[in-house]
Design an enzyme around this catalytic site. Sequence first.
Site, short mmCIF file in Angstrom:
data_model
loop_
_atom_site.label_atom_id
_atom_site.label_comp_id
_atom_site.label_asym_id
_atom_site.label_seq_id
_atom_site.Cartn_x
_atom_site.Cartn_y
_atom_site.Cartn_z
NE ARG A 284 -3.78 -2.27 2.71
CZ ARG A 284 -3.45 -3.50 3.17
NH1 ARG A 284 -2.13 -3.62 3.87
NH2 ARG A 284 -4.24 -4.41 3.46
CE LYS A 326 -7.92 -1.40 5.14
NZ LYS A 326 -8.24 -1.44 3.62
CG HIS A 394 -5.05 1.24 -4.21
ND1 HIS A 394 -4.51 0.81 -3.27
CD2 HIS A 394 -5.99 0.27 -4.57
CE1 HIS A 394 -5.33 0.10 -2.68
NE2 HIS A 394 -5.85 -0.69 -3.42
NE ARG A 397 -3.29 -3.26 -1.75
CZ ARG A 397 -2.82 -4.26 -0.89
NH1 ARG A 397 -1.49 -4.16 -0.73
NH2 ARG A 397 -3.67 -4.76 -0.19
CG HIS A 420 -6.13 -7.81 1.86
ND1 HIS A 420 -7.00 -7.00 2.56
CD2 HIS A 420 -6.06 -7.47 0.67
CE1 HIS A 420 -7.32 -5.90 1.89
NE2 HIS A 420 -6.81 -6.30 0.57
CE1 TYR A 429 -5.74 -4.17 -4.28
CE2 TYR A 429 -6.62 -5.87 -2.50
CZ TYR A 429 -6.32 -4.47 -2.97
OH TYR A 429 -6.56 -3.51 -2.21
#
Length: 464
Positions: A284, A326, A394, A397, A420, A429
């Site tokens: 990120r 995150k 983004h 990514r 994740h 993704y």
Amino acid sequence: MTKRPRRSIRRAYGNIRQRGPNRWQARYTGPDGVRRPIGTFESEKAANAALARVLSDVYQGTYREPETGDVPLREYARRWLATRDLKPSTLDGYERLLRRWILTPLPSPGGARQLDLGALPLRSLSHTMVSEWYAALLVATAESAAAWLARGGGPSDAAHVRAWARSTGLPVGDSGRMPGSLWDAWRSAGSPAAALVESRHAGTVTGRTQAAHAYALLRTICGDAVRDRLIEANPCSIRGAGQTRPAERVVPGDSVVDAIAAAFDGPSERYRAAVVVAAHSGLRAGELFALERQHVERTPQGGVRLNVRQTLVDVPGKPVAFGPPKSDAGRRKVHLPPEAARVLLAHLERYTGPGPRALVFATATGRPVRGGNRSSMFSRAKRRAGAPLELRWHDLRHLAATRAAEAGATLAELQRRIGHSTVAAAMVYQHATDDGDERLAARMAEIQAARRASNVVEFPGLSG
């Protein structure tokens, strides 16, 4: 007519008394010792049933005082927000949604009156009231989106390309990556803007994305009010109101990324390596620009891996800070392929400070790079490189995750690499591309040819 005598039937913590013909009043004493009326009923049986329900809640510990729902939504929402452990960026987003759309009065559909949802007590929030507010919200967010369009916002180039291709009879999908030849044909035609197009950010253009986010936040707040036993049921029950349509993702090709990286020249040349590393690592933006020299490790095999341990916290109007990733899954080690590793090592030698805490990608004075500055540099580089203007940082990514999937990464491996915590999030993704499908078909043909060339004998009747 002879007046019937009044009767009073005592009950533990409550009583029923007759107030006249077909008028029976039920009252009770709550756990707080306060005597309260339940209501007046047409029969003693109905009054008994109402009293039994209330006393049952008292005995089972599920009772709540009627006054608890008197707290205004504005007060409860602010208290709710103050007691939540949220990331700074999430907190900032929630504050803006509350201030702009939920706690600010909105004109009702037709403009007859103002709907001040924040001033209403929680117990007054009903499905009808929320539905009326949501209708007003859709109008208000649409007007805000129209103002944004007037300031120069609007559909992306990709939306114009698709609309132009359809108008000229060229085959094009509703989403996904478009071949470069189609982009070239559109530019050769003068980059025409279609009369009617659906924007890549269609929800933003119509205001529906903001409306969905505001509604979802209100639904969450009211859900916690139910759990706090301030209201009996969540009044936010509009089907599909809190759902958004994911924006079309642009997966740039290698040549596009190389062109954008090369377009980082002059003072911005020091960020060229960041583009390359982002497109190969899948980090990120906050993770990438929070990397310190000590987080770049050399492996025994001569490779390079990135030790993700923190992220850049960049909230508009506030100083830049550093925080944890995150989620717990964000703490990970990501290996770089040789090409990106060489670019990063060269960058460390030329631009990164000598200390272990020096930021890998920083300004000329060693300070963190703010998101707004990064986006501006990326936009300028896109224009110089002739890249699709709807491409975002983004999307690098997404490219990294697509590369990993095409290299044979399992969902678990992809999930770990991009940080994740769930497989469902990682699947966002995974992008299918035209050239990827072509390679898949080629591999299928190779397998079939190898099978035919093998010495396996297929017996009649068993091959099916």
